[in-house]
Design an enzyme around this catalytic site. Structure first.
Site, PDB file in Angstrom:
ATOM      1  N   ASP A 196     -16.877  -4.828   2.485  1.00 38.64           N
ATOM      2  CA  ASP A 196     -17.283  -4.492   3.848  1.00 38.64           C
ATOM      3  C   ASP A 196     -18.311  -3.370   3.804  1.00 38.64           C
ATOM      4  OD1 ASP A 196     -17.529  -3.934   6.543  1.00 38.64           O
ATOM      5  OD2 ASP A 196     -15.380  -4.032   6.940  1.00 38.64           O
ATOM      6  N   ASP A 237      -9.389  -1.593  10.550  1.00 36.67           N
ATOM      7  CA  ASP A 237     -10.454  -2.546  10.257  1.00 36.67           C
ATOM      8  C   ASP A 237     -10.220  -3.219   8.912  1.00 36.67           C
ATOM      9  OD1 ASP A 237     -10.840  -0.110   8.967  1.00 36.67           O
ATOM     10  OD2 ASP A 237     -13.019  -0.164   9.123  1.00 36.67           O
ATOM     11  N   ARG A 238      -9.681  -2.482   7.956  1.00 40.15           N
ATOM     12  CA  ARG A 238      -9.388  -3.087   6.651  1.00 40.15           C
ATOM     13  C   ARG A 238      -8.265  -4.110   6.764  1.00 40.15           C
ATOM     14  NH1 ARG A 238      -8.286   1.557   2.476  1.00 40.15           N
ATOM     15  NH2 ARG A 238      -8.459  -0.170   0.962  1.00 40.15           N
ATOM     16  N   TYR A 292       0.858  -1.183   0.000  1.00 40.57           N
ATOM     17  CA  TYR A 292       0.000   0.000   0.000  1.00 40.57           C
ATOM     18  C   TYR A 292       0.892   1.230   0.000  1.00 40.57           C
ATOM     19  CZ  TYR A 292      -4.570   2.176   1.099  1.00 40.57           C
ATOM     20  OH  TYR A 292      -5.762   2.860   1.052  1.00 40.57           O
ATOM     21  N   GLY A 336      -6.720   1.948   7.249  1.00 39.17           N
ATOM     22  CA  GLY A 336      -7.564   1.674   8.407  1.00 39.17           C
ATOM     23  C   GLY A 336      -7.316   0.299   9.006  1.00 39.17           C
ATOM     24  N   THR A 392     -19.879   2.274   7.405  1.00 36.07           N
ATOM     25  CA  THR A 392     -20.147   3.678   7.121  1.00 36.07           C
ATOM     26  C   THR A 392     -19.683   4.010   5.708  1.00 36.07           C
ATOM     27  OG1 THR A 392     -19.861   4.211   9.464  1.00 36.07           O
ATOM     28  CG2 THR A 392     -19.734   6.031   7.885  1.00 36.07           C
TER      29      THR A 392
END
Length: 325
Positions: A116, A95-96, A86, A93, A119
């Site tokens: 996913d 969570d990713r 990346y 993030g 939000t």
């Protein structure tokens, strides 16, 4: 028993993990100490990991660290058992990353796409060699609905997931539950009108192939006959078509593509995409648990290795930081 805490944009979620499976979950809106104390009284927790994208969670982390001195705070320095490819890992993030680790754990050796429904809607790729290769971020369903309401003079704020809403009624008409733990009633009159769009199978749980190909696929109706219907169907179909577009392109490059849906709204879409889908509602927790176990292993290796060779004992993927996407 492992305690996994995932603090996202809108909710604080905790899972208790034992012998490779989730044995209990708790959800609240605010990371308060009383909620945490009640959780610890109820379960025999031995290890813990804490992941947060919010700035108001510091007091909860201090409580956790006081109770469990070896608790893991998921940070850019935390060892993870996958590689991170990346360009801006400091903004990636947590969570990713946790979802990617969960995907690599559950479907090792396969090219995987993670969708996913949070939000934000994220569509991420993990290659067969266990490397996170990035993905796409776009507004989630609620954000799209909110934007239509906030940036126009008269469009109403819609909730297709509320009882009577487009997604909820279609889910009910397919025979699935409206909300977790709530038994589905007989289809309402409006749901019966949508029944022809639904297949006969229910979305299945973690690890199960839930989406189907061909005529068994359910679809959201295209045209709304009221403004509210037009908004709900427009937004829901835009999300479904967006995902299908990504999967068509990626599937053309890899015939053995494994597709995972996760997040709170995944159950509304899992039978509406033409690919075969794995529904993994606990994907992030699965990843957090794997990271916790991996951290314990690498920590032992570092403790046992000579000081000058300790850095070679772990494979660290760098990510995270304050602003995470």
């Amino acid at each position: 028993m492992n305690l996994l805490i995932d603090i996202g944009n809108s909710r604080v979620k905790a899972a208790l993990w034992e012998e490779g499976r989730c044995v209990a979950q708790r959800v609240t809106e605010h990371p308060v100490g009383a909620w945490f104390d009640c959780l610890l009284r109820e379960f025999d927790v031995r290890e813990a990991i804490f992941s947060s994208t919010r700035g108001d969670a510091e007091p909860l982390w201090r409580l956790l660290a006081e109770r469990f001195p070896r608790a893991v705070r998921f940070t850019p320095a935390t060892p993870v058992p996958i590689a991170i490819d990346y360009a801006t890992p400091e903004t990636l993030g947590r969570d990713r990353v946790a979802a990617a680790v969960g995907a690599a754990t559950l479907h090792a050796g396969r090219e995987t796409v993670i969708v996913d429904f949070g939000t934000a809607l994220t569509i991420d790729r993990v290659t067969a060699d266990g490397t996170f290769r990035g993905g796409a971020i776009s507004p989630g369903v609620t954000m799209r609905l909110r934007a239509l309401h906030d940036y126009t003079a008269s469009l109403p704020l819609c909730d297709p997931f509320a009882e009577g809403g487009e997604a909820a009624e279609l889910l009910r008409s397919c025979g699935a539950e409206l909300r977790p733990g709530e038994a589905a009633d007989a289809p309402s009159e409006r749901a019966a009108e949508l029944q022809s769009d639904c297949g006969s199978e229910q979305p299945q749980g973690c690890g199960a192939a839930a989406g189907q190909r061909g005529s068994e696929r359910a679809s959201f109706p295209l045209a709304g006959r009221s403004t509210r219907e037009a908004i709900e169907r427009g937004v829901l179909n835009s999300v479904a078509f967006e995902i299908e577009g990504y999967l068509d392109r990626l599937g053309a490059e890899n015939a053995d593509l494994c597709v995972i849906f996760t997040g709170g709204e995944a159950k509304y879409f899992v039978k509406r995409i033409k690919n075969t889908i794995f529904a993994e509602p606990n994907l992030v927790f699965c990843g957090l648990n794997r990271i916790l176990e991996y951290h314990a292993t690498t920590q032992r290796q570092m403790d046992e290795a000579p000081r000058n060779g300790a850095a070679d004992a772990c494979r660290v993927g760098r990510f995270g930081a304050d602003e995470q996407h």
